[in-house]
Motif scaffolding. Sequence first.
Motif: not given
Length: 117
Positions: A29-30, A38-40, A61-62, A67-69
Amino acid sequence: ANWARALSLLDDMKLSGLKPGVGNLGSILTSCAVAALWPRALWILQEMAALHIPPDAVTYLSAVSVSERAAKWQAALLLLAQSKALHNFKECRPEKIYASTLRACANSRQWRRAFLL
């Protein structure tokens, strides 16, 4: 790219009958988050649920950061709510998850949502 290699390793683990752990999936995920995929990255959270592997605070958090970016404030709010259910949420520096969620809302001009946090 690292994220493609990480996803390939996940496929290899599954084909070999190995069950990935939270550390494996969190790292994948990171890798997706760093690549701004983000979708992946959020798919990895779905994969964790399907495998009955609860995400940890670092994984959340990751996911919130990506999602933020991507300016996906709805996803950030949902992930914040889900991360609060962690038994050790208060020990996991929740201010980072809150800060990232606030930025996701602010970047999307969702000021009211940000103020409600």
